[in-house]
Design an enzyme around this catalytic site. Structure first.
Site, PDB file in Angstrom:
ATOM      1  N   ASP A   1       4.842   0.660  11.986  1.00  0.00           N
ATOM      2  CA  ASP A   1       3.643  -0.002  11.463  1.00  0.00           C
ATOM      3  C   ASP A   1       3.523  -1.464  11.911  1.00  0.00           C
ATOM      4  OD1 ASP A   1       2.814   2.308  10.284  1.00  0.00           O
ATOM      5  OD2 ASP A   1       3.334   1.741   8.230  1.00  0.00           O
TER       6      ASP A   1
ATOM      7  N   ARG B   1       0.867  14.621  13.496  1.00  0.00           N
ATOM      8  CA  ARG B   1       1.294  14.393  12.120  1.00  0.00           C
ATOM      9  C   ARG B   1       1.288  15.643  11.231  1.00  0.00           C
ATOM     10  NH1 ARG B   1      -0.912   8.652  10.030  1.00  0.00           N
ATOM     11  NH2 ARG B   1       0.966   8.754   8.759  1.00  0.00           N
TER      12      ARG B   1
ATOM     13  N   ARG C   1      -8.516  -0.293   5.225  1.00  0.00           N
ATOM     14  CA  ARG C   1      -7.699   0.730   4.556  1.00  0.00           C
ATOM     15  C   ARG C   1      -6.402   0.128   4.037  1.00  0.00           C
ATOM     16  NH1 ARG C   1      -5.758   4.731   8.222  1.00  0.00           N
ATOM     17  NH2 ARG C   1      -4.383   4.919   6.446  1.00  0.00           N
TER      18      ARG C   1
ATOM     19  N   CYS D   1      -4.448  12.927  13.591  1.00  0.00           N
ATOM     20  CA  CYS D   1      -5.214  11.687  13.482  1.00  0.00           C
ATOM     21  C   CYS D   1      -4.991  10.898  14.757  1.00  0.00           C
ATOM     22  CB  CYS D   1      -4.840  10.897  12.236  1.00  0.00           C
ATOM     23  SG  CYS D   1      -3.255  10.125  12.340  1.00  0.00           S
TER      24      CYS D   1
ATOM     25  N   LYS E   1       0.834  -1.212   0.000  1.00  0.00           N
ATOM     26  CA  LYS E   1       0.000   0.000   0.000  1.00  0.00           C
ATOM     27  C   LYS E   1       0.868   1.262   0.000  1.00  0.00           C
ATOM     28  CE  LYS E   1      -1.695   1.652   4.035  1.00  0.00           C
ATOM     29  NZ  LYS E   1      -1.363   3.075   4.202  1.00  0.00           N
ATOM     30  N   ASN E   2       1.889   1.271   0.848  1.00  0.00           N
ATOM     31  CA  ASN E   2       2.670   2.502   0.993  1.00  0.00           C
ATOM     32  C   ASN E   2       3.617   2.768  -0.175  1.00  0.00           C
ATOM     33  OD1 ASN E   2       1.345   3.050   3.321  1.00  0.00           O
ATOM     34  ND2 ASN E   2       3.076   2.662   4.704  1.00  0.00           N
TER      35      ASN E   2
ATOM     36  N   ARG F   1      -4.727  10.525   4.781  1.00  0.00           N
ATOM     37  CA  ARG F   1      -3.702  11.564   4.871  1.00  0.00           C
ATOM     38  C   ARG F   1      -2.729  11.530   3.697  1.00  0.00           C
ATOM     39  NH1 ARG F   1      -2.391  14.008   9.215  1.00  0.00           N
ATOM     40  NH2 ARG F   1      -0.267  13.995   8.476  1.00  0.00           N
TER      41      ARG F   1
HETATM   42  C1  UD1 Z   1       4.426   6.998   6.424  1.00  0.00           C
HETATM   43  C2  UD1 Z   1       3.584   5.773   6.204  1.00  0.00           C
HETATM   44  C3  UD1 Z   1       3.038   5.249   7.524  1.00  0.00           C
HETATM   45  C4  UD1 Z   1       4.170   5.022   8.526  1.00  0.00           C
HETATM   46  C5  UD1 Z   1       5.055   6.276   8.632  1.00  0.00           C
HETATM   47  C6  UD1 Z   1       6.294   6.063   9.475  1.00  0.00           C
HETATM   48  C7  UD1 Z   1       2.692   6.102   3.985  1.00  0.00           C
HETATM   49  C8  UD1 Z   1       1.522   6.406   3.132  1.00  0.00           C
HETATM   50  N1  UD1 Z   1       2.505   6.113   5.304  1.00  0.00           N
HETATM   51  O1  UD1 Z   1       3.591   8.010   6.977  1.00  0.00           O
HETATM   52  O2  UD1 Z   1       2.368   4.011   7.281  1.00  0.00           O
HETATM   53  O3  UD1 Z   1       3.630   4.738   9.788  1.00  0.00           O
HETATM   54  O4  UD1 Z   1       5.501   6.685   7.317  1.00  0.00           O
HETATM   55  O5  UD1 Z   1       7.038   5.009   8.988  1.00  0.00           O
HETATM   56  O6  UD1 Z   1       3.753   5.803   3.494  1.00  0.00           O
HETATM   57  N2  UD1 Z   1       6.672  14.760  10.704  1.00  0.00           N
HETATM   58  C9  UD1 Z   1       6.800  16.111  10.974  1.00  0.00           C
HETATM   59  N3  UD1 Z   1       6.674  16.986   9.927  1.00  0.00           N
HETATM   60  C10 UD1 Z   1       6.436  16.587   8.656  1.00  0.00           C
HETATM   61  C11 UD1 Z   1       6.308  15.213   8.395  1.00  0.00           C
HETATM   62  C12 UD1 Z   1       6.439  14.313   9.437  1.00  0.00           C
HETATM   63  O7  UD1 Z   1       7.015  16.514  12.113  1.00  0.00           O
HETATM   64  O8  UD1 Z   1       6.323  17.433   7.768  1.00  0.00           O
HETATM   65  C13 UD1 Z   1       6.785  13.781  11.820  1.00  0.00           C
HETATM   66  C14 UD1 Z   1       5.466  13.039  12.050  1.00  0.00           C
HETATM   67  O9  UD1 Z   1       4.595  13.763  12.895  1.00  0.00           O
HETATM   68  C15 UD1 Z   1       5.939  11.751  12.690  1.00  0.00           C
HETATM   69  C16 UD1 Z   1       7.282  11.510  11.987  1.00  0.00           C
HETATM   70  O10 UD1 Z   1       7.669  12.757  11.439  1.00  0.00           O
HETATM   71  O11 UD1 Z   1       6.143  11.930  14.056  1.00  0.00           O
HETATM   72  C17 UD1 Z   1       7.234  10.470  10.888  1.00  0.00           C
HETATM   73  O12 UD1 Z   1       6.233  10.801   9.971  1.00  0.00           O
HETATM   74  P1  UD1 Z   1       6.326  10.452   8.430  1.00  0.00           P
HETATM   75  O13 UD1 Z   1       7.554   9.650   8.135  1.00  0.00           O
HETATM   76  O14 UD1 Z   1       6.109  11.698   7.656  1.00  0.00           O
HETATM   77  O15 UD1 Z   1       5.048   9.521   8.246  1.00  0.00           O
HETATM   78  P2  UD1 Z   1       4.089   9.528   7.004  1.00  0.00           P
HETATM   79  O16 UD1 Z   1       4.890   9.802   5.787  1.00  0.00           O
HETATM   80  O17 UD1 Z   1       2.890  10.345   7.290  1.00  0.00           O
END
Ligand code: UD1
Length: 419
Positions: free
Chosen positions: A304, A121, A396, A116, A22-23, A92
């Site tokens: 995850d 996030r 999902r 969420c 999925k990711n 998201r």
């Molecule tokens: C992706 C995955 C999700 C997985 C996560 C961490 C997808 C679609 N989803 O989510 O399944 O759990 O990686 O491996 O691929 N953060 C910030 N600012 C930002 C972006 C992130 O502070 O602009 C923080 C987030 O709040 C969190 C951490 O960074 O604490 C990791 O988030 P991130 O790697 O961005 O997760 P996603 O990409 O949303």
């Protein structure tokens, strides 16, 4: 609403096939926006997030043809640059449309994803990176409004290796003027899969798999065909299902190289793991030993799989400490596991789990995608019946979950909730 009912206690045996990731599928689908040629994507998992992403692309004007796991997308006539709140609030990952829309069409209006269940996030790092590439970005009325006549390559140092942030910036940089160098990027295998697809489309990307990626921008990407990589989180969930039920399961399609710290941690619990050319077999005969686990960016132990690992540790011999470093609120499954008899104490980012000989089935509520998977695993091992509500979270990201577990011998079925 659907529920999943499980009567636990059966050792799972047999072979289970891992579906497409999925990711990886989500950014790859979003990347169809980066050019006008046909993009044929194979091995798409049939899960709700994937159909939501396809719906979003169609809303923007991308044509989508095909069925089952294969789809052909064409973004020649994109008419809209807006990802509306109604879709973004359900997924998201819709934020992945921001980079491609801005790079290809010079503007994007994407609803700001809210917080969420698992944490706040934010997407500040996505926005900061795009601003450094010359985008003019405002957040107004709940929407990110971004404009740039043409993005410019530059050096960007990420404060944290965000996964979708890295993907958004890579996609944007593919069409930027000049070279973009991204530092401290996420190294998740799904990013490698996205880059493989972009490379087939003519993008010039270097350093994939390391923490520094550079991208030489080109004017447009052409069409290509790509098969999505297997889902390592799904694979890990099935391995843990074999472990928690004292079973013997061959997880076909589990790619050892993608599993990061997972196989090592499983091995420490005392299970037998056998790597085969097309997958990994797990077998547990004795007791499970408790192990300490800390979630980390790849190649560390994935957040995850944290809930699933917690279910496993709930019946292990001894005490384990599970530390969640990625998402601050990702322990919502703990009170549900308590209902099944687990002994878990949460202290900030740490969960201290005192293993019990067994869990007992109970009605429980799913709170997010991976927490639901943890509850399913606990239910498979528990004595008696577990009824999991709100399984739309599970839908999902897991494809035909009850069917796949059923084929391994689990007593599991989906029923419509009677109110
Ligand atoms: C992706 C995955 C999700 C997985 C996560 C961490 C997808 C679609 N989803 O989510 O399944 O759990 O990686 O491996 O691929 N953060 C910030 N600012 C930002 C972006 C992130 O502070 O602009 C923080 C987030 O709040 C969190 C951490 O960074 O604490 C990791 O988030 P991130 O790697 O961005 O997760 P996603 O990409 O949303």
């Amino acid at each position: 609403m659907d529920q999943i009912r499980i009567i636990g206690g059966t050792s799972l045996t047999g072979t289970v096939d891992v579906g497409g990731a999925k990711n990886a599928a989500l950014p790859i689908l979003a990347a169809s926006l980066l050019g006008s040629g046909d993009c044929e994507i194979e091995y798409l998992p049939q899960v709700r997030d994937v159909s939501t992403m396809i719906k979003l692309l169609q809303l923007l004007g991308v044509t989508a043809q095909g069925q089952g796991g294969t789809i052909t997308l064409n973004a020649k006539n994109v008419q809209s640059v807006e990802a509306p709140y109604e879709l973004v609030k359900t997924m998201r990952a819709s934020i992945l449309s921001l980079g491609p829309l801005l790079a290809r069409l010079g503007e994007a209006k994407v609803s700001l994803p809210g917080g969420c269940a698992i944490g706040t996030r934010p997407v500040n790092l996505h926005l900061k990176g795009l601003e450094m590439m010359g985008a003019d970005i405002h957040v107004e009325h709940g929407y990110i409004e971004a404009k740039a006549s043409r993005l410019r390559g530059t050096r960007i140092d990420l404060d944290f290796p965000t996964v979708t942030g890295t993907e958004n910036l890579i996609m944007a940089a593919c069409l930027a003027e000049g070279t973009t160098s991204l530092h401290n990027v996420a190294r998740e295998p799904e990013i490698g899969d996205l880059c493989a697809f972009l490379g087939k489309r003519g993008a010039k990307i270097y350093g994939v798999g390391t923490d520094t990626i550079s991208i030489e921008g080109v004017r447009e990407l052409h069409g290509a065909r790509h098969r999505v990589m297997p889902d390592r989180v799904e694979a890990g969930t099935y391995l843990m299902a074999g472990a928690i039920t004292g079973g013997d399961v061959f997880v076909r399609g589990c790619v050892t190289d993608h599993m990061g710290g997972v196989l090592k941690k499983l091995q420490e619990t005392g299970v037998e793991l056998t790597e085969e050319p097309d997958g990994v077999r797990i077998c547990r005969k004795g007791i499970l030993r408790s192990v300490d686990v800390k979630t980390l960016p790849y190649p560390g132990f994935p957040t995850d799989l944290q809930a699933q690992m917690m279910a496993l540790m709930s019946i292990a011999d001894g005490t384990s400490v599970l530390t969640e470093t990625i998402f601050e609120g990702r322990f919502l499954h703990v009170p549900e596991l308590h209902r099944m008899g687990a002994s878990i104490e949460v202290d900030g980012p740490h969960a201290v789990i005192k293993g019990k000989p067994s869990l007992t089935g109970a009605p429980v509520m799913a709170s997010d995608l991976r927490a639901s998977a943890g509850l399913v695993l606990a239910g498979l091992a528990a004595e008696g019946e577990t009824v999991i509500s709100r399984v739309y979270h599970l839908d999902r990201g897991y494809e035909r979950l009850e069917e796949k577990f059923g084929a391994l011998g689990a007593n599991i079925r989906r029923v419509r909730e009677v109110l």
